[in-house]
Design an enzyme around this catalytic site. Sequence first.
Site, PDB file in Angstrom:
ATOM      1  N   SER A  46     -19.139   3.210  -7.775  1.00 49.25           N
ATOM      2  CA  SER A  46     -17.975   3.911  -6.572  1.00 49.25           C
ATOM      3  C   SER A  46     -17.662   3.365  -4.800  1.00 49.25           C
ATOM      4  O   SER A  46     -18.381   2.902  -5.039  1.00 49.25           O
ATOM      5  CB  SER A  46     -18.992   5.285  -5.725  1.00 49.25           C
ATOM      6  OG  SER A  46     -18.960   5.897  -5.211  1.00 49.25           O
ATOM      7  N   GLU A  47     -16.222   3.641  -5.037  1.00 49.78           N
ATOM      8  CA  GLU A  47     -15.628   2.255  -4.155  1.00 49.78           C
ATOM      9  C   GLU A  47     -16.329   2.246  -2.747  1.00 49.78           C
ATOM     10  O   GLU A  47     -16.405   1.101  -2.448  1.00 49.78           O
ATOM     11  CB  GLU A  47     -14.186   2.409  -4.443  1.00 49.78           C
ATOM     12  CG  GLU A  47     -13.320   3.611  -3.999  1.00 49.78           C
ATOM     13  CD  GLU A  47     -13.341   4.812  -4.905  1.00 49.78           C
ATOM     14  OE1 GLU A  47     -12.181   4.748  -4.680  1.00 49.78           O
ATOM     15  OE2 GLU A  47     -13.543   4.947  -5.800  1.00 49.78           O
ATOM     16  N   ASN A  48     -17.250   3.370  -2.340  1.00 49.54           N
ATOM     17  CA  ASN A  48     -17.829   3.361  -1.038  1.00 49.54           C
ATOM     18  C   ASN A  48     -19.235   2.224  -1.145  1.00 49.54           C
ATOM     19  O   ASN A  48     -19.595   2.459   0.025  1.00 49.54           O
ATOM     20  CB  ASN A  48     -18.299   4.438  -0.595  1.00 49.54           C
ATOM     21  CG  ASN A  48     -18.638   5.370  -1.482  1.00 49.54           C
ATOM     22  OD1 ASN A  48     -18.844   5.099  -3.089  1.00 49.54           O
ATOM     23  ND2 ASN A  48     -19.949   6.656  -0.909  1.00 49.54           N
ATOM     24  N   GLY A  49     -19.408   1.453  -2.622  1.00 47.35           N
ATOM     25  CA  GLY A  49     -20.644   0.240  -2.292  1.00 47.35           C
ATOM     26  C   GLY A  49     -21.996   0.904  -3.035  1.00 47.35           C
ATOM     27  O   GLY A  49     -22.931   0.601  -3.258  1.00 47.35           O
ATOM     28  N   SER A  88     -16.817  -4.315  -3.264  1.00 48.74           N
ATOM     29  CA  SER A  88     -16.899  -2.513  -4.486  1.00 48.74           C
ATOM     30  C   SER A  88     -15.447  -3.127  -4.705  1.00 48.74           C
ATOM     31  O   SER A  88     -15.400  -3.072  -5.970  1.00 48.74           O
ATOM     32  CB  SER A  88     -16.891  -1.866  -4.001  1.00 48.74           C
ATOM     33  OG  SER A  88     -16.481  -0.477  -4.327  1.00 48.74           O
TER      34      SER A  88
END
Length: 211
Positions: A46-49, A88
Amino acid sequence: MALSREQMAARVAKELKDGYYVNLGIGIPTLVANYIPDGIEVMLQSENGLLGMGSFPLEADVDADLINAGKQTVTTVPGASFFNSAESFAMIRGGHVDLTVLGAFEVDVSGNIASWMIPGKLVKGMGGAMDLVAGADNIIVTMMHADKYGNSKLLPQCELPLTGAGCIKKVLTDLGYFEIEDGAFVLKERAPGVSVEEIRAKTAGTLIAAD
């Protein structure tokens, strides 16, 4: 009958392979986490980390601090790790994601995708989709075949601002699975009970029905 959102997610999950690193976009793609086939191990990013995202939690297991990029609560799998957005997006831009699953407003016969904004409507931000379509070779778009007004979302040319150009080759809708080849949507699979004629009537872009 058209596929439900859950059935669409389950169909996309069949594209997963053991050892894949996979990014799931907001909307229908997030449901894919609930349908990972038995016998394979994938790491959901998930690109939020977060690397190692699990399925959605039961009510008793909800942790309000543990969320995906769509602000939905999630779970983690053993070996999961947390990091900042810079790391990320370094994963994404570096080509380390094996499969990206995205939603969209529109896709056209040239493989263009519009997914980040509708002019005149509130936009919270473009999110990570532009990086994802630029950094990934293996992308599946999953979306409803038509909008709430019945307008086709599979077009000759995207009308909304583009997220990426010439980057989409695979599209799964509630009516079928398509691959974009030579300026056309090639119908590879139909939803149960949905006819080629119905799909053709609801597809604005050029459609080829494979044997």
